[in-house]
Design a protein around this motif. Structure first.
Motif, PDB file in Angstrom:
ATOM      1  N   GLU A  53       0.628  -1.386   0.143  1.00 55.46           N
ATOM      2  CA  GLU A  53       0.030   0.078  -0.005  1.00 55.46           C
ATOM      3  C   GLU A  53       0.688   1.199  -0.261  1.00 55.46           C
ATOM      4  O   GLU A  53       1.898   1.301   0.669  1.00 55.46           O
ATOM      5  N   ARG A  54       0.107   2.284  -0.906  1.00 52.81           N
ATOM      6  CA  ARG A  54       0.826   3.617  -0.649  1.00 52.81           C
ATOM      7  C   ARG A  54       1.120   3.754   0.769  1.00 52.81           C
ATOM      8  O   ARG A  54       2.312   4.969   0.650  1.00 52.81           O
ATOM      9  N   ASP A  55       0.649   3.669   1.840  1.00 52.27           N
ATOM     10  CA  ASP A  55       0.998   4.557   2.922  1.00 52.27           C
ATOM     11  C   ASP A  55       1.896   3.453   3.643  1.00 52.27           C
ATOM     12  O   ASP A  55       2.293   3.571   4.932  1.00 52.27           O
ATOM     13  N   ASP A  56       2.207   2.643   3.388  1.00 51.58           N
ATOM     14  CA  ASP A  56       3.287   1.744   4.237  1.00 51.58           C
ATOM     15  C   ASP A  56       3.957   2.917   3.902  1.00 51.58           C
ATOM     16  O   ASP A  56       5.030   2.829   3.334  1.00 51.58           O
TER      17      ASP A  56
ATOM     18  N   PHE B  16      10.114  -3.497   0.115  1.00 51.82           N
ATOM     19  CA  PHE B  16      10.034  -2.342  -1.056  1.00 51.82           C
ATOM     20  C   PHE B  16      10.744  -3.522  -2.508  1.00 51.82           C
ATOM     21  O   PHE B  16      10.125  -3.091  -3.193  1.00 51.82           O
TER      22      PHE B  16
ATOM     23  N   LEU C  84       1.297  -1.387 -14.907  1.00 54.99           N
ATOM     24  CA  LEU C  84       1.747  -0.314 -15.294  1.00 54.99           C
ATOM     25  C   LEU C  84       0.674   0.735 -15.956  1.00 54.99           C
ATOM     26  O   LEU C  84      -0.186   0.190 -15.899  1.00 54.99           O
ATOM     27  N   ALA C  85       0.631   1.865 -15.082  1.00 53.54           N
ATOM     28  CA  ALA C  85      -0.644   2.904 -15.470  1.00 53.54           C
ATOM     29  C   ALA C  85      -0.913   2.935 -17.005  1.00 53.54           C
ATOM     30  O   ALA C  85       0.258   2.437 -17.846  1.00 53.54           O
TER      31      ALA C  85
ATOM     32  N   TYR D 295       0.858   5.178 -18.882  1.00 53.74           N
ATOM     33  CA  TYR D 295       2.179   5.233 -19.527  1.00 53.74           C
ATOM     34  C   TYR D 295       2.179   5.255 -21.236  1.00 53.74           C
ATOM     35  O   TYR D 295       1.580   4.189 -21.437  1.00 53.74           O
TER      36      TYR D 295
ATOM     37  N   TYR E 198      -4.912  -1.582 -11.842  1.00 49.17           N
ATOM     38  CA  TYR E 198      -3.794  -1.152 -11.224  1.00 49.17           C
ATOM     39  C   TYR E 198      -3.434  -0.780 -10.627  1.00 49.17           C
ATOM     40  O   TYR E 198      -4.942  -0.103  -9.690  1.00 49.17           O
ATOM     41  N   THR E 199      -3.036  -1.631  -8.988  1.00 51.52           N
ATOM     42  CA  THR E 199      -3.617  -1.376  -7.419  1.00 51.52           C
ATOM     43  C   THR E 199      -2.377  -0.030  -6.913  1.00 51.52           C
ATOM     44  O   THR E 199      -2.748  -0.182  -6.090  1.00 51.52           O
ATOM     45  N   GLY E 200      -1.206  -0.315  -7.802  1.00 49.44           N
ATOM     46  CA  GLY E 200      -0.817   0.194  -6.302  1.00 49.44           C
ATOM     47  C   GLY E 200       0.748   0.896  -7.013  1.00 49.44           C
ATOM     48  O   GLY E 200       1.231  -0.768  -7.715  1.00 49.44           O
ATOM     49  N   PRO E 201       1.345   0.889  -6.338  1.00 50.22           N
ATOM     50  CA  PRO E 201       2.888   0.855  -6.966  1.00 50.22           C
ATOM     51  C   PRO E 201       3.929  -0.159  -6.420  1.00 50.22           C
ATOM     52  O   PRO E 201       5.022  -0.573  -7.140  1.00 50.22           O
TER      53      PRO E 201
END
Ligand code: SF4
Ligand code: SF4
Lengths: 339, 370
Positions: free
Chosen positions: A50-53, A58, A69-70, A73, A239-242
């Motif tokens: 998650e982005r707030d982790d 990583f 990919l978004a 992109y 697209y779920t997250g980075p």
């Protein structure tokens, strides 16, 4: 402290310089404590999804693991053709050629074979991939949605001339683009296909379909470079997250291979697999031997046996006269050092 | 007294921690630095001349390549200059989107700049990656909305290229949940670290008067105690609607610049909070649909627009002769002007401090050389 200006008040804060609380080594220990905590979390904690982790694992083990990919992109432009009919969407209106900032698009308009009048199709379309700056303007201005930005970023090649990509290699079926950017295509789909139908009426013979692509209802799987691995066989993922979990965007056999590699690595930490290293060395040696052979007299034949390190053996990508000159210089230097 | 011979040493052009291709010709007396001559131009790309042959729109992606850490801010500044020149109105919503991107840029720039600075001090990988990790998360968001991580090419005249959606906003909010913890840890990790204090306190002092006479801007100027910030001095976009503080230093050394950057990240966070809250009420779309992007021909005249880029005051100066491309195009690059103060900041300190002082200016050579 506040400061009143013409534009209103400005609140100014002075930063705290921690002048009073210097205790021998305690600040450093505080920092190290955080580092160790994070280190532990990274080793034994969960993967970071998650982005707030702010803790956890990583890393993504490219190329086995890949991020999704978004949709937006953009890497390099591609041209589209209709799956069913093979008709290319481009009408050679030159909009993209005009807007392209580094001027890397070169279009030749198709001509009617009898009258010689221009036809809404391109006869040739060349795009210099090496100079394209991936700005995305061409896709943005194209009124026929014929040129789109691809997601495939693994384009490295040793064959530089091949980076002047010609029409045949630029073409992808519409279904391919639909697979990599479904919502973006859905927005323009109907208008684009309607325009295409109008243009087909003005194309005599097989103009607009004659660039060698496979037609007649082939699915995207048959297209050249069918899909980016991320959007591959498993279909498009949300697209779920980075940060992907291990295996999020992998096929099963790839995941199995990755796990095997990791296991093997934990077994023998340190150093790359031995056989691999040997293979590379052997490769360099044979290469060097092959290249140096013609000017053997000048090199006194020793280059090949030395060529084991990362430094290229002389003559690897040199023309013959350049190599000869280099060897002459080296000889001279050797003679000088000998004196 | 023993007289020692002075020695000239080249640092660069490719020292691993010199932030790009940059050469410093230093004269040292023993370990003490006597003189420093910065030599740049290795990365010259003819940017300003290109801007005079390209059309206005075509120049936008080239501004990405100036300060490649903050392409969003560069785009914003350039778009503002052209909008001013052509008298284009920007819808409110677009202004908010630009502000959000600018402040995200500021966070990612300061996070990585501090990481690099600590790397220059010898903390090597840990702190650098500490900065880059947060940067990566923000770059992913940029990629989602603009299509590229670093070369965003996101602004257009009268707005931005694509609207942001709910997914983007929810991800920014999620990111922001983690940020305060991140700032706290960043501070606890290093601000009281004795090694950092010794390397940074009292090193590279830039007095207020000297800073003003060099017209340096950004965290460098604020570190020297001058509360100057374009966002407050000449509020552009919608910055006059936000409540935020300007952090300033007291001494003007490397440590002050470090602290100012940490504090600025927190202030950016505050601006982001307010921007996200106010945005749903903003009027208009993401772009002014009336603008002819490709064939824009502004009337004869000139304009200068500036924004507070994370590195300082970034300005674009444009002169139009009424044709489709600028007659004169000039960039006021903050890195370039901040770098001019380097020699005076370094004199009298040890040669090992030079790289630290350079790191504390936070330069990007793409912007210095253009
Ligand atoms: S790709 Fe699009 S913009 Fe370019 S010539 Fe073809 S139809 Fe026109
Ligand atoms: S992406 Fe930009 S540089 Fe590349 S071909 Fe399209 S317009 Fe030209």
């Amino acid at each position: 402290m506040t400061l009143s200006t013409r534009k209103g008040t400005v609140n100014i804060v002075e930063v705290n310089r921690h002048d009073n609380n210097i205790h021998a080594g305690q600040g450093t220990l505080k920092g190290l404590d955080i580092v160790f905590r994070k280190f532990r979390k990274a080793l034994f904690g969960k993967a970071n999804t998650e982005r707030d982790d702010t803790e956890g694992q990583f890393n993504v083990q490219y190329p086995e693991e890949r991020l999704v990919l978004a949709e937006a992109y953009r890497n390099m432009p591609i041209l589209l053709y209709d799956d069913a009919t093979g008709q290319e969407l481009c009408t050679s209106c030159f909009q993209c050629e005009r807007v392209c900032p580094p001027q890397v698009i070169h279009i030749t308009q198709a001509k009617h074979p009898e009258t010689g009048k221009p036809v809404p199709a391109a006869a040739e379309f060349v795009l210099e991939y090496d100079t394209c700056m991936s700005c995305g303007y061409c896709a943005e201005v194209c009124p026929f949605d014929a040129i789109k930005m691809d997601h495939d970023f693994e384009l490295s090649t040793a064959d530089h001339p091949a980076l002047d990509v010609h029409y045949t290699h630029l073409l992808r079926p519409v279904s391919y683009y639909e697979a990599i950017a479904p919502t973006m295509w859905a927005e323009v789909r109907d208008a684009a296909l309607k325009k295409l139908q109008n243009n087909i009426k003005r194309r005599p013979g097989n103009i607009g379909v004659d660039h060698g692509q496979k037609i007649a209802g082939k699915s995207s799987a048959a297209a050249p470079k069918a899909a980016t691995p991320a959007a591959g066989a498993a279909g498009r993922k949300q697209y779920t997250g980075p940060i992907a979990k291990v295996g999020t965007s992998m096929s099963e056999d790839k995941l199995a291979r990755l796990m095997a590699i990791r296991e093997a690595n934990t077994g023998k930490r340190g150093g790359p697999p031995e056989s691999g290293a040997h293979a590379i060395e052997a490769d360099v040696a044979t290469n060097a031997a092959g290249q140096v052979a013609p000017s053997d007299q000048a090199t006194s034949g020793s280059a090949a046996s030395k060529a084991t390190g990362p430094v290229a053996a002389p003559g690897k990508n040199m023309s013959e006269d350049k190599l000869a000159r280099l060897m002459a210089i080296r000889e001279a230097n050797k003679a000088k050092q000998g004196e | 007294m023993l007289k020692t011979e002075e020695l000239q040493v080249n640092i660069g052009p490719q020292h691993p921690s010199t932030h790009g291709v940059f050469r410093m010709l230093v004269t040292v007396d023993g370990e003490t630095l006597v003189d420093l001559k910065p030599v740049f131009g290795y990365l010259h790309r003819n940017h300003e001349q290109l801007g005079e042959v390209n059309s206005y729109l075509q120049n936008m992606p080239f501004t990405d390549r100036l300060d490649y850490f903050n392409s969003m801010v560069n785009n914003h500044a350039y778009a503002r200059a052209v909008e001013q020149l052509a008298g284009i109105e920007v819808p409110e919503r677009a202004q908010y989107i630009r502000v959000i991107m600018d402040e995200l840029s500021r966070i990612l720039n300061h996070a990585s700049a501090l990481g690099f600075l600590l790397g220059d001090m010898g903390a090597w990988q840990t702190s650098l990656l500490w900065g880059l990790r947060e940067r990566e998360k923000i770059l992913d968001l940029f990629e989602y909305v603009s299509g590229a991580r670093m070369m965003c090419n996101y602004s257009r005249f009268g707005g931005v290229a694509r609207d942001i959606d709910d997914y983007f906003i929810s991800e920014v909010k999620k990111l922001m949940q983690g940020l305060p913890r991140y700032f706290d840890e960043f501070e606890r990790l290093l601000v009281e670290n004795e090694i950092l204090l010794v390397r940074a306190k009292g090193v590279g002092v830039l007095p207020k008067e000297l800073a003003l006479s060099y017209s340096v801007t950004g965290p460098l100027l604020r570190g020297s105690g001058v509360p100057y910030d374009v966002r407050k001095a000449e509020p552009y976009a919608v910055y006059d609607r936000f409540d935020f503080d300007i952090p300033v230093g007291t001494v003007g050394d490397v440590y002050d610049r470090f602290l100012v950057r940490v504090e600025e990240m927190r202030q950016s966070y505050r601006i982001l909070e307010q921007a996200l809250q106010q945005m749903p009420e903003a009027e208009g779309g993401h772009i002014n649909p009336k603008v002819k992007q490709q064939s824009l021909k502004p009337p004869v005249g000139e304009s200068y627009a500036r924004v507070e880029s994370p590195k300082g005051e970034l300005g674009f100066y444009l002169v139009s002769d009424g044709s489709g491309s600028a007659y004169r195009y000039k960039v006021r690059a903050p890195s370039f002007i901040n770098l001019s103060a380097l020699a005076d900041m370094c004199k009298g300190y040890k040669i090992a401090d030079v790289v630290v002082i350079l790191g504390s200016i936070d330069i990007v050579m793409g912007e210095v050389d253009r």
